[in-house]
Motif scaffolding. Structure first.
Motif, PDB file in Angstrom:
ATOM      1  N   MET A   1       0.845  -1.182   0.000  1.00  0.00           N
ATOM      2  CA  MET A   1       0.000   0.000   0.000  1.00  0.00           C
ATOM      3  C   MET A   1       0.887   1.241   0.000  1.00  0.00           C
ATOM      4  SD  MET A   1      -2.810   1.269   2.843  1.00  0.00           S
ATOM      5  CE  MET A   1      -4.017   0.020   2.491  1.00  0.00           C
ATOM      6  N   LYS A   2       0.487   2.219  -0.772  1.00  0.00           N
ATOM      7  CA  LYS A   2       1.232   3.473  -0.839  1.00  0.00           C
ATOM      8  C   LYS A   2       1.201   4.193   0.508  1.00  0.00           C
ATOM      9  CE  LYS A   2       0.458   4.682  -5.665  1.00  0.00           C
ATOM     10  NZ  LYS A   2      -0.122   5.711  -6.542  1.00  0.00           N
ATOM     11  N   GLN A   3       2.281   4.929   0.782  1.00  0.00           N
ATOM     12  CA  GLN A   3       2.352   5.706   2.015  1.00  0.00           C
ATOM     13  C   GLN A   3       1.252   6.748   2.090  1.00  0.00           C
ATOM     14  OE1 GLN A   3       6.348   7.254   2.498  1.00  0.00           O
ATOM     15  NE2 GLN A   3       6.324   6.690   4.639  1.00  0.00           N
ATOM     16  N   THR A   4       0.915   7.357   0.965  1.00  0.00           N
ATOM     17  CA  THR A   4      -0.163   8.360   0.968  1.00  0.00           C
ATOM     18  C   THR A   4      -1.482   7.717   1.388  1.00  0.00           C
ATOM     19  OG1 THR A   4      -0.417   7.995  -1.416  1.00  0.00           O
ATOM     20  CG2 THR A   4       0.862   9.926  -0.729  1.00  0.00           C
ATOM     21  N   ASP A 100     -14.455  18.705   5.917  1.00  0.00           N
ATOM     22  CA  ASP A 100     -13.063  19.108   5.689  1.00  0.00           C
ATOM     23  C   ASP A 100     -12.114  17.928   5.871  1.00  0.00           C
ATOM     24  OD1 ASP A 100     -13.670  21.711   5.007  1.00  0.00           O
ATOM     25  OD2 ASP A 100     -13.212  22.537   6.983  1.00  0.00           O
ATOM     26  N   THR A 101     -12.401  17.079   6.839  1.00  0.00           N
ATOM     27  CA  THR A 101     -11.554  15.902   7.045  1.00  0.00           C
ATOM     28  C   THR A 101     -11.673  14.951   5.863  1.00  0.00           C
ATOM     29  OG1 THR A 101     -11.780  16.107   9.449  1.00  0.00           O
ATOM     30  CG2 THR A 101     -11.028  13.974   8.585  1.00  0.00           C
ATOM     31  N   GLU A 102     -12.897  14.695   5.402  1.00  0.00           N
ATOM     32  CA  GLU A 102     -13.084  13.811   4.242  1.00  0.00           C
ATOM     33  C   GLU A 102     -12.354  14.357   3.020  1.00  0.00           C
ATOM     34  OE1 GLU A 102     -17.347  13.501   3.955  1.00  0.00           O
ATOM     35  OE2 GLU A 102     -17.456  12.175   5.692  1.00  0.00           O
ATOM     36  N   LYS A 103     -12.419  15.666   2.821  1.00  0.00           N
ATOM     37  CA  LYS A 103     -11.738  16.283   1.690  1.00  0.00           C
ATOM     38  C   LYS A 103     -10.224  16.142   1.823  1.00  0.00           C
ATOM     39  CE  LYS A 103     -11.228  18.723  -2.038  1.00  0.00           C
ATOM     40  NZ  LYS A 103     -11.465  18.126  -3.340  1.00  0.00           N
ATOM     41  N   LEU A 104      -9.696  16.382   3.015  1.00  0.00           N
ATOM     42  CA  LEU A 104      -8.252  16.243   3.204  1.00  0.00           C
ATOM     43  C   LEU A 104      -7.815  14.788   3.029  1.00  0.00           C
ATOM     44  CD1 LEU A 104      -5.515  17.461   3.763  1.00  0.00           C
ATOM     45  CD2 LEU A 104      -6.019  17.316   6.231  1.00  0.00           C
ATOM     46  N   VAL A 105      -8.603  13.855   3.485  1.00  0.00           N
ATOM     47  CA  VAL A 105      -8.305  12.430   3.271  1.00  0.00           C
ATOM     48  C   VAL A 105      -8.190  12.149   1.778  1.00  0.00           C
ATOM     49  CG1 VAL A 105      -9.297  10.103   3.409  1.00  0.00           C
ATOM     50  CG2 VAL A 105      -9.219  11.556   5.459  1.00  0.00           C
ATOM     51  N   ASP A 106      -9.135  12.664   0.990  1.00  0.00           N
ATOM     52  CA  ASP A 106      -9.092  12.476  -0.467  1.00  0.00           C
ATOM     53  C   ASP A 106      -7.844  13.122  -1.075  1.00  0.00           C
ATOM     54  OD1 ASP A 106     -11.485  11.074  -0.458  1.00  0.00           O
ATOM     55  OD2 ASP A 106     -12.695  12.810  -1.039  1.00  0.00           O
ATOM     56  N   LEU A 107      -7.516  14.312  -0.620  1.00  0.00           N
ATOM     57  CA  LEU A 107      -6.339  15.018  -1.139  1.00  0.00           C
ATOM     58  C   LEU A 107      -5.052  14.271  -0.805  1.00  0.00           C
ATOM     59  CD1 LEU A 107      -7.483  18.636  -0.255  1.00  0.00           C
ATOM     60  CD2 LEU A 107      -7.104  17.763  -2.577  1.00  0.00           C
ATOM     61  N   ILE A 108      -4.962  13.740   0.395  1.00  0.00           N
ATOM     62  CA  ILE A 108      -3.774  12.971   0.774  1.00  0.00           C
ATOM     63  C   ILE A 108      -3.701  11.688  -0.047  1.00  0.00           C
ATOM     64  CG2 ILE A 108      -2.654  11.665   2.634  1.00  0.00           C
ATOM     65  CD1 ILE A 108      -3.882  13.787   4.594  1.00  0.00           C
ATOM     66  N   THR A 109      -4.823  11.023  -0.211  1.00  0.00           N
ATOM     67  CA  THR A 109      -4.871   9.786  -0.998  1.00  0.00           C
ATOM     68  C   THR A 109      -4.354  10.019  -2.410  1.00  0.00           C
ATOM     69  OG1 THR A 109      -6.742   8.950   0.273  1.00  0.00           O
ATOM     70  CG2 THR A 109      -6.397   7.973  -1.894  1.00  0.00           C
ATOM     71  N   ASN A 110      -4.711  11.142  -2.998  1.00  0.00           N
ATOM     72  CA  ASN A 110      -4.345  11.435  -4.381  1.00  0.00           C
ATOM     73  C   ASN A 110      -3.035  12.203  -4.532  1.00  0.00           C
ATOM     74  OD1 ASN A 110      -6.635  10.208  -5.670  1.00  0.00           O
ATOM     75  ND2 ASN A 110      -7.852  11.840  -4.769  1.00  0.00           N
ATOM     76  N   LEU A 111      -2.359  12.453  -3.424  1.00  0.00           N
ATOM     77  CA  LEU A 111      -1.072  13.142  -3.477  1.00  0.00           C
ATOM     78  C   LEU A 111      -0.034  12.224  -4.118  1.00  0.00           C
ATOM     79  CD1 LEU A 111       0.254  15.812  -2.292  1.00  0.00           C
ATOM     80  CD2 LEU A 111       1.016  14.369  -0.405  1.00  0.00           C
ATOM     81  N   LYS A 115       5.751  13.523  -3.489  1.00  0.00           N
ATOM     82  CA  LYS A 115       5.483  14.819  -2.848  1.00  0.00           C
ATOM     83  C   LYS A 115       5.671  14.744  -1.330  1.00  0.00           C
ATOM     84  CE  LYS A 115       3.479  19.024  -3.314  1.00  0.00           C
ATOM     85  NZ  LYS A 115       3.669  20.046  -4.283  1.00  0.00           N
ATOM     86  N   LEU A 116       5.536  13.553  -0.751  1.00  0.00           N
ATOM     87  CA  LEU A 116       5.708  13.395   0.694  1.00  0.00           C
ATOM     88  C   LEU A 116       7.084  13.840   1.164  1.00  0.00           C
ATOM     89  CD1 LEU A 116       3.987   9.942   1.330  1.00  0.00           C
ATOM     90  CD2 LEU A 116       3.127  12.208   1.973  1.00  0.00           C
ATOM     91  N   LYS A 117       8.082  13.778   0.283  1.00  0.00           N
ATOM     92  CA  LYS A 117       9.458  14.148   0.634  1.00  0.00           C
ATOM     93  C   LYS A 117       9.728  15.637   0.441  1.00  0.00           C
ATOM     94  CE  LYS A 117      11.041   9.653  -0.920  1.00  0.00           C
ATOM     95  NZ  LYS A 117      11.740   8.948  -1.995  1.00  0.00           N
TER      96      LYS A 117
END
Length: 153
Positions: A1-4, A100-111, A115-117
């Motif tokens: 599984m991806k880190q994001t 807002d949490t659901e939206k941020l979860v989606d944004l992190i998932t699709n990052l 970009k994490l680095k």
């Protein structure tokens, strides 16, 4: 599984629907609560409402960066909120917190994984990974406070 995906799942778990780490989450603790109870202060402790707003403040601010906006949150303002004075205001706040949490979860998932680095806004703030991971840990810290304050109430 991806880190994001792992990070997104951890955020979803602590705020919206998980029980693995703390055996509860913000939504389980806050949904169906009375606004008078959550705004009650015990001695010098913050109220449950203030703690929840504090966590939302950071989630909303980080979400704003993910959406291309500026990092316009400041620690010194992270406990400054207008009082909640009705059940409707409390429920409206909770609705926004979940959205807002659901939206941020989606944004992190699709990052993109790489970009994490990268630096989060400015190198002085560390990487995207550090900010996401730190926010999750921050959420757990305050979730524990909410659970204890509910018991005191």
């Amino acid at each position: 599984m991806k880190q994001t995906h792992q990070l997104a799942n951890r955020l979803r778990e602590v705020v919206l629907n998980g029980t693995w780490i703390a055996n509860t989450n913000y939504k389980a603790q806050l949904e169906g609560t009375d606004w008078k109870a959550v705004t009650t202060k015990i001695d010098a402790l913050n109220s449950i409402a203030i703690i929840a707003q504090h966590i939302h403040y950071y989630i909303h601010g980080i979400k704003n960066v993910f959406e291309g906006g500026d990092l316009d949150i400041k620690d010194k303002f992270s406990f400054d909120f207008p009082p909640i004075e009705s059940q409707l205001a409390w429920e409206s706040f909770l609705s926004q917190f979940w959205k807002d949490t659901e939206k941020l979860v989606d944004l992190i998932t699709n990052l993109p994984e790489e970009k994490l680095k990268h630096a989060f806004v400015d190198e002085k703030y560390g990487t995207y990974f550090r900010n996401i991971d730190g926010m999750i840990e921050h959420c757990y810290y305050h979730l524990g406070q909410i659970v204890l304050i509910k018991k005191l109430l």
